[in-house]
Design an enzyme around this catalytic site. Structure first.
Site, PDB file in Angstrom:
ATOM      1  N   LYS A   1       0.490  -0.947  -0.216  1.00  0.00           N
ATOM      2  CA  LYS A   1       0.151   0.239   0.091  1.00  0.00           C
ATOM      3  C   LYS A   1       0.956   1.114  -0.011  1.00  0.00           C
ATOM      4  CE  LYS A   1      -3.898   0.589   2.265  1.00  0.00           C
ATOM      5  NZ  LYS A   1      -5.416   0.981   1.431  1.00  0.00           N
TER       6      LYS A   1
HETATM    7  N1  PMP Z   1      -6.998  -2.804  -3.302  1.00  0.00           N
HETATM    8  C1  PMP Z   1      -6.431  -1.812  -3.254  1.00  0.00           C
HETATM    9  C2  PMP Z   1      -6.134  -1.242  -4.266  1.00  0.00           C
HETATM   10  C3  PMP Z   1      -6.834  -0.803  -1.759  1.00  0.00           C
HETATM   11  O1  PMP Z   1      -6.217  -0.058  -2.110  1.00  0.00           O
HETATM   12  C4  PMP Z   1      -7.650  -1.813  -0.796  1.00  0.00           C
HETATM   13  C5  PMP Z   1      -8.184  -1.315   0.408  1.00  0.00           C
HETATM   14  N2  PMP Z   1      -7.530  -1.720   1.140  1.00  0.00           N
HETATM   15  C6  PMP Z   1      -8.375  -2.672  -0.642  1.00  0.00           C
HETATM   16  C7  PMP Z   1      -8.173  -3.702  -2.547  1.00  0.00           C
HETATM   17  C8  PMP Z   1      -8.910  -3.722   0.270  1.00  0.00           C
HETATM   18  O2  PMP Z   1      -8.366  -3.776   0.753  1.00  0.00           O
HETATM   19  P1  PMP Z   1      -9.168  -3.902   2.554  1.00  0.00           P
HETATM   20  O3  PMP Z   1     -10.054  -5.309   2.899  1.00  0.00           O
HETATM   21  O4  PMP Z   1      -7.524  -4.653   3.035  1.00  0.00           O
HETATM   22  O5  PMP Z   1      -8.958  -2.852   2.863  1.00  0.00           O
END
Ligand code: PMP
Length: 298
Positions: free
Chosen positions: A154
């Site tokens: 991220k």
């Molecule tokens: N894909 C991306 C690119 C994201 O930024 C997120 C949000 N964090 C998600 C998927 C979903 O991930 P999570 O369930 O861990 O929030």
């Protein structure tokens, strides 16, 4: 104005939000060198329930390590600080944002030991996500391949791509859009994972398809499997969706949202979605004991 909270934890101490400032020449601001997490805490009327806190804290360090970066704070220190911040702001649903980024001290693009490291954690109230009439189209943007940017991290740099996906979709009158990976397989939407139902199987793009392996995605796979729903991860060309029985998206901010309109085609909520949502909701708001390892009570 959006309320980003009164106190921000910055580099080891709680300070007033308006004092949490950085130099405009910060490396992260110019070159996207930061990593972050998005975590949510739910208020059940009495207590705050933080969803999968440990997994988010672990992913933050992995996001940094992907680029050979690290920070001085231990996972336990970060956890204690987040709990403290949630206590200060309890009584409503909260979004929690730990954020590690590089500051000044560079004289070229490369980060060396002279470049300042910064770490902040803040939290702000998060309203209910609107879930009606959610619509998706297909994006003209693709998610970056591994050798361009690692979508498992991220890192802020990835989110310029996410922004392009979302803005283009909104310009076309949709809420968001499905992006493919560089090989033409379904990946994910701007900042949430994709699931679809086909032949009574719950499908989701494989982690090799330039997605973030979302913590919500992993939770949904677990809930669905526990419910006896067959789940398949795979590499799916775009046309796979043509004869699907519907789709939904999921993520920390998004939670779980049924796609009512998939590129112009209308879909009623599928029973798999309803069943999974009920369990998911009971974890977030009712301390479902079957999944108690997923929550931290404050
Ligand atoms: N894909 C991306 C690119 C994201 O930024 C997120 C949000 N964090 C998600 C998927 C979903 O991930 P999570 O369930 O861990 O929030």
């Amino acid at each position: 104005m959006i309320d980003y909270g009164e106190k921000i934890w910055m580099n080891g101490e709680f300070i007033d939000a308006d004092k949490a400032t950085v130099h405009v020449m910060s490396h992260a601001l110019h070159y996207g060198t930061s990593v972050f997490e998005g975590i949510k805490s739910y208020f059940d009327g009495e207590q705050q329930i933080i969803f999968r806190l440990d997994e988010h804290i672990t992913r933050l360090r992995q996001s940094a390590n992907t680029y050979g970066w690290d920070y001085e704070y231990t996972d336990q220190e970060i956890k204690t600080t987040i709990i403290e911040l949630v206590k200060m702001n309890q009584g409503r649903n909260l979004y929690i944002r730990p954020f590690f980024f590089f500051g000044t001290g560079y004289d070229a693009i490369d980060i060396n030991e002279n470049v300042v490291k910064n770490f902040i954690i803040t939290t702000w109230p998060m309203n209910e996500v609107p879930k009606d009439n959610y619509s998706l189209t297909h994006s003209s943007f693709v998610r970056p391949p591994l050798k361009v940017l690692n979508t498992q991290s991220k890192c802020a740099a990835n989110y310029v791509n996410s922004n392009s996906i979302k803005v283009e979709a909104q310009q076309k009158g949709f809420k968001d859009a499905i992006a493919l990976d560089i090989n033409g397989n379904l990946a994910e939407i701007s900042a949430a994972n994709l699931f679809f139902i086909k032949d009574d199987i719950l499908h989701t793009p494989d982690i090799e398809c330039s997605i973030l392996n979302g913590i919500t995605r992993q939770t949904i796979i677990k809930i669905a499997t526990d419910l006896g729903i067959k789940v398949q991860e795979g590499k799916y060309p775009k046309a796979t969706l043509d004869d699907c029985q519907g789709a939904f998206v999921c993520g920390t901010a998004t939670e779980m949202v049924w796609v009512k309109n998939l590129d112009g085609k209308e879909f009623d909520e599928h029973i798999y979605f309803t069943k999974i949502w009920e369990v998911f909701h009971s974890i977030l708001y009712k301390q479902n004991q079957q999944y108690k390892e997923f929550i931290t009570l404050v």
